[in-house]
Design a protein around this motif. Structure first.
Motif, PDB file in Angstrom:
ATOM      1  N   TYR A  19      -7.203   7.295   3.374  1.00  0.00           N
ATOM      2  CA  TYR A  19      -6.777   5.834   3.821  1.00  0.00           C
ATOM      3  C   TYR A  19      -6.164   5.778   5.293  1.00  0.00           C
ATOM      4  O   TYR A  19      -5.455   6.638   5.668  1.00  0.00           O
ATOM      5  CB  TYR A  19      -5.370   5.554   2.892  1.00  0.00           C
ATOM      6  N   PHE A  52      -3.728   3.015   7.630  1.00  0.00           N
ATOM      7  CA  PHE A  52      -3.148   1.463   7.637  1.00  0.00           C
ATOM      8  C   PHE A  52      -2.694   1.180   9.181  1.00  0.00           C
ATOM      9  O   PHE A  52      -2.556   2.266   9.674  1.00  0.00           O
ATOM     10  CB  PHE A  52      -1.846   1.777   6.871  1.00  0.00           C
ATOM     11  N   LEU A  65       2.386  -4.722   7.031  1.00  0.00           N
ATOM     12  CA  LEU A  65       0.727  -4.199   7.008  1.00  0.00           C
ATOM     13  C   LEU A  65       0.020  -5.281   7.381  1.00  0.00           C
ATOM     14  O   LEU A  65      -0.012  -6.396   7.121  1.00  0.00           O
ATOM     15  CB  LEU A  65       0.615  -3.748   5.429  1.00  0.00           C
ATOM     16  N   TYR A 108      -5.715  -2.330   5.973  1.00  0.00           N
ATOM     17  CA  TYR A 108      -5.800  -0.818   5.636  1.00  0.00           C
ATOM     18  C   TYR A 108      -7.418  -0.565   5.190  1.00  0.00           C
ATOM     19  O   TYR A 108      -8.165  -1.416   4.735  1.00  0.00           O
ATOM     20  CB  TYR A 108      -4.895  -0.337   4.684  1.00  0.00           C
ATOM     21  N   ASP A 159      -8.137  -4.437   2.731  1.00  0.00           N
ATOM     22  CA  ASP A 159      -7.060  -5.650   2.823  1.00  0.00           C
ATOM     23  C   ASP A 159      -6.986  -5.703   4.123  1.00  0.00           C
ATOM     24  O   ASP A 159      -6.061  -5.247   4.701  1.00  0.00           O
ATOM     25  CB  ASP A 159      -5.894  -5.391   1.760  1.00  0.00           C
ATOM     26  N   SER A 210      -5.347  -9.030   4.788  1.00  0.00           N
ATOM     27  CA  SER A 210      -4.711 -10.408   4.615  1.00  0.00           C
ATOM     28  C   SER A 210      -3.366 -10.434   5.529  1.00  0.00           C
ATOM     29  O   SER A 210      -2.985 -11.535   5.702  1.00  0.00           O
ATOM     30  CB  SER A 210      -4.252 -10.708   3.163  1.00  0.00           C
ATOM     31  N   GLY A 211      -3.074  -9.455   6.018  1.00  0.00           N
ATOM     32  CA  GLY A 211      -1.838  -9.159   6.777  1.00  0.00           C
ATOM     33  C   GLY A 211      -2.357  -9.549   8.359  1.00  0.00           C
ATOM     34  O   GLY A 211      -1.439  -9.658   9.100  1.00  0.00           O
ATOM     35  N   ASN A 268      -2.181  -0.939  -1.960  1.00  0.00           N
ATOM     36  CA  ASN A 268      -1.392   0.068  -0.924  1.00  0.00           C
ATOM     37  C   ASN A 268      -0.465  -0.743  -0.077  1.00  0.00           C
ATOM     38  O   ASN A 268      -0.195  -0.396   0.947  1.00  0.00           O
ATOM     39  CB  ASN A 268      -2.312   0.715   0.068  1.00  0.00           C
ATOM     40  N   LYS A 269      -0.075  -1.971  -0.531  1.00  0.00           N
ATOM     41  CA  LYS A 269       0.668  -2.830   0.655  1.00  0.00           C
ATOM     42  C   LYS A 269       1.971  -2.751   0.256  1.00  0.00           C
ATOM     43  O   LYS A 269       2.803  -3.280  -0.735  1.00  0.00           O
ATOM     44  CB  LYS A 269       0.141  -4.371   0.165  1.00  0.00           C
ATOM     45  N   LEU A 270       2.542  -1.961   0.979  1.00  0.00           N
ATOM     46  CA  LEU A 270       4.281  -1.717   1.049  1.00  0.00           C
ATOM     47  C   LEU A 270       4.884  -2.689   1.649  1.00  0.00           C
ATOM     48  O   LEU A 270       4.612  -3.393   2.565  1.00  0.00           O
ATOM     49  CB  LEU A 270       4.680  -0.465   1.748  1.00  0.00           C
ATOM     50  N   PHE A 298       8.478  -3.719   3.207  1.00  0.00           N
ATOM     51  CA  PHE A 298       9.618  -3.202   3.663  1.00  0.00           C
ATOM     52  C   PHE A 298      10.851  -3.862   3.985  1.00  0.00           C
ATOM     53  O   PHE A 298      10.889  -5.037   4.094  1.00  0.00           O
ATOM     54  CB  PHE A 298       9.209  -2.541   5.282  1.00  0.00           C
TER      55      PHE A 298
END
Lengths: 115, 115
Positions: free
Chosen positions: A31, A33, A45, A48, A56, A58-59, B101-103, B105
């Protein structure tokens, strides 16, 4: 192991220029990120990958941002064209397995300044 | 949506004092994970601990201890007998059990330990 390696550590560029940030994850980690850290928004994020495939995104803030992972040992985050509001610290992290069981190891970041 | 709040932006203590960092989270999920990361002046984020929502047992690791209380949605972190090397920014983070996996923060707490 050398850990997650990011380059460059610092980048100063003019508005409108293309910027490419690079990351070498820890060998064997599946993985990867990309995070962005700003005073206003904190740590976010962006995208990743799992086994080199984007899972994903989306960020990712807008189409000016793109990320690739052509192989297991290299990833890039590109901004084109760059804008002053893109100024931030960009972190790459890798993990041997997915969350939550996988501890994410972070690089030292690339500090980007767009003037 | 999930939210992580670290109300203390900066804490300054003298060496050997104890310091407690607060972390409050908001979620409707029943399965989730909580993390603490340390960001020293060198910039990279260092993983400290991960807890899942079903394990409320407090944990101690050397001078570090964590107090997880679901009733108050808090996951506080205490450094006992602080040292100058503890000076850093500390981040609390949240992960939904089914969110990949989306942390998410918190904003971070800067700890300054003076000699």
């Amino acid at each position: 192991d050398a850990g997650v390696i990011q380059s460059p550590r610092h980048e100063v560029t003019e508005m409108g220029q293309e910027v490419t940030l690079r990351c070498k994850p820890i060998s064997g980690h599946d993985y990867l990120f990309w995070y962005r850290q700003t005073m206003m928004r904190g740590l976010e994020l962006l995208i990743y990958f799992n086994n080199n495939v984007p899972i994903d995104d989306s960020g990712m803030p807008e189409d000016r941002f793109s990320a690739k992972m052509p192989n297991a040992s290299f990833s890039t985050l590109k901004i084109q064209p760059s804008e002053p509001r893109d100024s931030a610290v960009y972190f790459c992290a890798s993990s041997p397995t997915g969350q939550p069981n996988g501890e994410a190891f972070f690089g030292q970041g690339t500090r980007l300044t767009v003037v | 949506a999930q939210k992580v709040t670290q109300a203390q932006t900066e804490i300054s203590v003298v060496e050997k004092e104890d310091v407690t960092l607060d972390c409050v989270y908001e979620t409707r999920d029943t399965t989730y994970y909580l993390f603490w990361y340390k960001q020293p002046p060198s910039g990279e984020l260092v993983f400290l601990i991960r807890r899942n929502s079903f394990d409320e047992q407090n944990e101690i690791s050397g001078r570090y201890s964590w107090n997880f209380q679901k009733s108050t949605s808090s996951f506080n972190f205490t450094i006992t007998a602080s040292q100058v090397v503890d000076s850093a920014v500390y981040f609390c983070a949240f992960l939904r059990g089914a969110a990949g996996n989306k942390l998410t923060f918190g904003g971070g707490t800067r700890v300054l330990v003076k000699p």
